[in-house]
Design a protein around this motif. Structure first.
Motif, PDB file in Angstrom:
ATOM      1  N   PRO A 166       0.737  -1.228  -0.192  1.00 64.00           N
ATOM      2  CA  PRO A 166      -0.009  -0.008   0.079  1.00 64.00           C
ATOM      3  C   PRO A 166       0.632   1.336   0.160  1.00 64.00           C
ATOM      4  O   PRO A 166       0.381   2.538  -0.393  1.00 64.00           O
ATOM      5  CB  PRO A 166      -0.826  -0.201   1.381  1.00 64.00           C
ATOM      6  N   TRP A 167       1.891   1.179   0.334  1.00 61.17           N
ATOM      7  CA  TRP A 167       3.053   2.530   0.319  1.00 61.17           C
ATOM      8  C   TRP A 167       3.743   2.467  -0.945  1.00 61.17           C
ATOM      9  O   TRP A 167       4.726   3.259  -1.067  1.00 61.17           O
ATOM     10  CB  TRP A 167       3.968   2.215   1.696  1.00 61.17           C
ATOM     11  N   GLY A 168       3.299   1.568  -1.963  1.00 58.25           N
ATOM     12  CA  GLY A 168       4.115   1.565  -3.139  1.00 58.25           C
ATOM     13  C   GLY A 168       4.060   3.012  -3.961  1.00 58.25           C
ATOM     14  O   GLY A 168       5.130   3.339  -4.483  1.00 58.25           O
ATOM     15  N   ALA A 169       3.154   3.746  -3.901  1.00 57.40           N
ATOM     16  CA  ALA A 169       3.112   5.017  -4.445  1.00 57.40           C
ATOM     17  C   ALA A 169       4.093   5.958  -3.810  1.00 57.40           C
ATOM     18  O   ALA A 169       4.650   6.775  -4.588  1.00 57.40           O
ATOM     19  CB  ALA A 169       1.773   5.626  -4.465  1.00 57.40           C
ATOM     20  N   TYR A 170       3.937   6.039  -2.522  1.00 59.24           N
ATOM     21  CA  TYR A 170       4.824   6.801  -1.658  1.00 59.24           C
ATOM     22  C   TYR A 170       6.419   6.528  -1.966  1.00 59.24           C
ATOM     23  O   TYR A 170       7.400   7.501  -2.363  1.00 59.24           O
ATOM     24  CB  TYR A 170       4.453   6.744  -0.192  1.00 59.24           C
ATOM     25  N   ILE A 171       6.877   5.360  -1.999  1.00 58.70           N
ATOM     26  CA  ILE A 171       8.169   4.969  -2.308  1.00 58.70           C
ATOM     27  C   ILE A 171       8.627   5.410  -3.835  1.00 58.70           C
ATOM     28  O   ILE A 171       9.731   5.944  -4.008  1.00 58.70           O
ATOM     29  CB  ILE A 171       8.324   3.439  -2.306  1.00 58.70           C
ATOM     30  N   ALA A 172       7.517   4.937  -4.600  1.00 59.93           N
ATOM     31  CA  ALA A 172       7.966   5.363  -6.110  1.00 59.93           C
ATOM     32  C   ALA A 172       8.059   7.046  -6.468  1.00 59.93           C
ATOM     33  O   ALA A 172       8.985   7.263  -6.907  1.00 59.93           O
ATOM     34  CB  ALA A 172       6.833   4.916  -6.867  1.00 59.93           C
ATOM     35  N   LYS A 173       7.212   7.605  -5.427  1.00 57.88           N
ATOM     36  CA  LYS A 173       7.444   9.209  -5.639  1.00 57.88           C
ATOM     37  C   LYS A 173       8.858   9.651  -4.839  1.00 57.88           C
ATOM     38  O   LYS A 173       9.481  10.557  -5.681  1.00 57.88           O
ATOM     39  CB  LYS A 173       6.362   9.782  -4.457  1.00 57.88           C
ATOM     40  N   LEU A 174       9.481   8.909  -4.026  1.00 60.70           N
ATOM     41  CA  LEU A 174      10.705   9.235  -3.506  1.00 60.70           C
ATOM     42  C   LEU A 174      11.902   9.156  -4.819  1.00 60.70           C
ATOM     43  O   LEU A 174      12.777   9.559  -4.729  1.00 60.70           O
ATOM     44  CB  LEU A 174      11.206   8.115  -2.559  1.00 60.70           C
TER      45      LEU A 174
END
Length: 537
Positions: free
Chosen positions: A209-217
């Protein structure tokens, strides 16, 4: 000072997919470090119904996902046997469900190779006495029950034995890129604040579920649908087999036997935040009402607690249906070099607990391609060592990793526990028969005292009393015998009890309501903790 390390692969996310990938790469001899922001399985991987899918649930709506589930069902029963109970499963048609779906479902199961056997209603009612007597048809499939807690522990332990690195309670705050290529990850220790700079040519985003946040980094756009599902734990095991409703997958249509209880659910609601594990009483009440279609007496069966977790679902931008239920349960393996031009960055998301090994295999294949290696996958052949074996966890490798500061997680094998029992075999948790010997070993080999981590490792506080007594005993014994500070134990106790109460509050009526009031009375009277206050140990 920031500590610097070098490896071949960094995995971000310590759920079943990330942990499975860690083991796959370790078996291939590829140097890998996994970074997880909390404990292993903190997110989706331990917040589910624990079903090892036969594929029957997706036979009609998602053929590829169904095929993957059945294939992996067979493989995991052979390679991770210590965490799987061969319960079998039933799909049950009731009068309210469409007749034409049954014919379509049977045909699709046959087409995908999923074994289906129609059994008589008399046999079904004899095997499952709680089942709705209005059922019109019952089919048997090779579903099974999974203990995700032990599966995570065992898979991680085997990876560590093979030289992998693992950092729990480390938050990724930065992904550095240079010349359209990943360079390193910065991970910050949530307890000490010390930062680690981990250089690697390949970084894998397996954060669910945190995939979008990590990709944004990494400055990569990614759409992940966080579809939150609520489940509840019934206070005893009402069914021998998994019971599914024979219709298109929906809310409140599955009962999974797990140890001495049954897990019932689930719902599906899209949420914005990946850590949204909120619980609503009205949602629970509606779920129980809907569940009566399969188990008419459901409202009279005590629920111990409710819990929720988010399914990470992926669809390409521009897709019309983002509601959650109709999004594929298949995996999404994204090569961001081909998609956005960032070399060395990969995302693996979607999928099911059942397909974690296959997801890891395909991701590892892509990693090998990028590293110019030719090692094949071995996880479909080499089994995870059983918990009682000497090979389960050979700790000589762990101290070495700890000295290199590449391991902040500990696992224990049964032989270590049994040897410790001679010194102190008192039972701390009567509900789950957890001894102090078992808890003591985990405390000794952990960097911090956390009752929720102990629960995931030992089932401490998972029984009907929900930690009312055993959490207090454990905190007190940790201070008395293991040198844990009173402040640390008090903080762990307050946090642990708050989490237990959260799951109980939403189902609190009858016996569970009385249990909750007793729990609050114990903490208020015995420890002087008022509602919302902090413990003092």
């Amino acid at each position: 000072m920031r500590e610097k390390f070098e490896t071949e692969v960094v995995i971000i996310g310590g759920g079943m997919t990330g942990t499975g990938l860690l083991r796959d790469l370790a078996l291939r001899g590829i140097k890998t470090i996994l970074v997880e922001q909390f404990d292993l399985g903190h997110g989706t991987s331990t917040r589910n119904h624990g079903l090892l899918h036969s594929g029957g649930r997706y036979a009609v709506k998602d053929k590829e996902a169904a095929i993957e589930c059945y294939r992996e069902n067979i493989i995991l029963k052979k390679t991770v046997p210590g965490s799987i109970e061969h319960t079998g499963g039933l799909f049950v048609k009731i009068p309210e469900d469409p007749d034409d779906y049954v014919h379509k479902w049977v045909n699709m199961c046959n087409e995908t190779g999923i074994p289906v056997e129609k059994i008589s209603l008399e046999e079904a009612f004899m095997q499952e006495p709680y089942l709705n007597k209005r059922a019109e048809a019952v089919y048997r499939v090779p579903d099974a029950s999974v203990d995700p807690f032990t599966m995570l522990t065992d898979v991680a332990a085997d990876a560590l034995n093979r030289g992998a690195g693992l950092l729990t309670y480390h938050t990724v705050s930065r992904i550095e890129t240079k010349n359209a290529e990943v360079s390193y990850v910065v991970a910050r220790d949530r307890y000490t604040g010390v930062e680690k700079e981990i250089h690697a040519p390949v970084i894998v985003n397996a954060s669910g579920p945190w995939g979008a946040y990590i990709a944004k980094l990494a400055q990569i756009p990614l759409k992940v649908i966080n579809n939150k599902g609520m489940l509840t734990v019934l206070n005893h095991r009402i069914n021998k087999q998994v019971i599914n409703r024979l219709r298109m997958p929906g809310d409140a249509d599955i009962f999974v036997p797990a140890h001495d209880v049954t897990i019932f659910g689930t719902t599906g609601r899209n949420v914005e935040k990946p850590d949204d594990t909120s619980l609503e009483r009205e949602e629970f009440k509606q779920m129980v009402e809907d569940g009566k279609a399969l188990i008419p007496n459901l409202s009279n069966i005590r629920s111990i607690r409710a819990f929720s977790g988010s399914r990470p679902l992926f669809e390409e931008e521009g897709e019309k249906d983002l509601s959650g239920r109709n999004v594929t349960r298949g995996m999404a393996l994204l090569d961001h070099e081909k998609r956005e031009g960032l070399k060395g960055f990969i995302t693996i998301t979607g999928g099911k607990l059942t397909t974690f090994r296959y997801m890891a295999e395909k991701t590892a294949d892509l990693i090998c391609e990028k590293l110019g290696l030719h090692q094949g996958c071995l996880t479909q052949e080499i089994a995870v060592p059983p918990r009682q074996s000497k090979e389960f966890l050979k700790h000589p490798s762990l101290p070495a990793l700890a000295k290199k500061k590449l391991c902040s997680w500990a696992g224990i094998n049964n032989s270590q526990i049994h040897s410790n029992l001679e010194e102190d075999n008192r039972v701390v948790c009567e509900c789950e028969q957890v001894t102090w010997a078992e808890i003591q070993l985990y405390i000794n080999q952990s960097n911090h005292f956390n009752l929720e981590d102990l629960r995931r490792r030992t089932r401490l506080g998972m029984g009907p009393c929900q930690g009312s007594y055993c959490y207090h005993r454990t905190a007190a014994l940790a201070v008395e015998k293991e040198g844990v500070s009173g402040e640390e134990a008090a903080e762990a106790l307050t946090d642990g009890m708050d989490k237990r109460k959260k799951g109980m509050n939403v189902v609190a009526h009858g016996a569970t309501d009385r249990q909750l009031k007793m729990m609050e009375g114990v903490t208020a009277v015995s420890l002087g903790i008022k509602k919302g206050g902090k413990a003092h140990v």
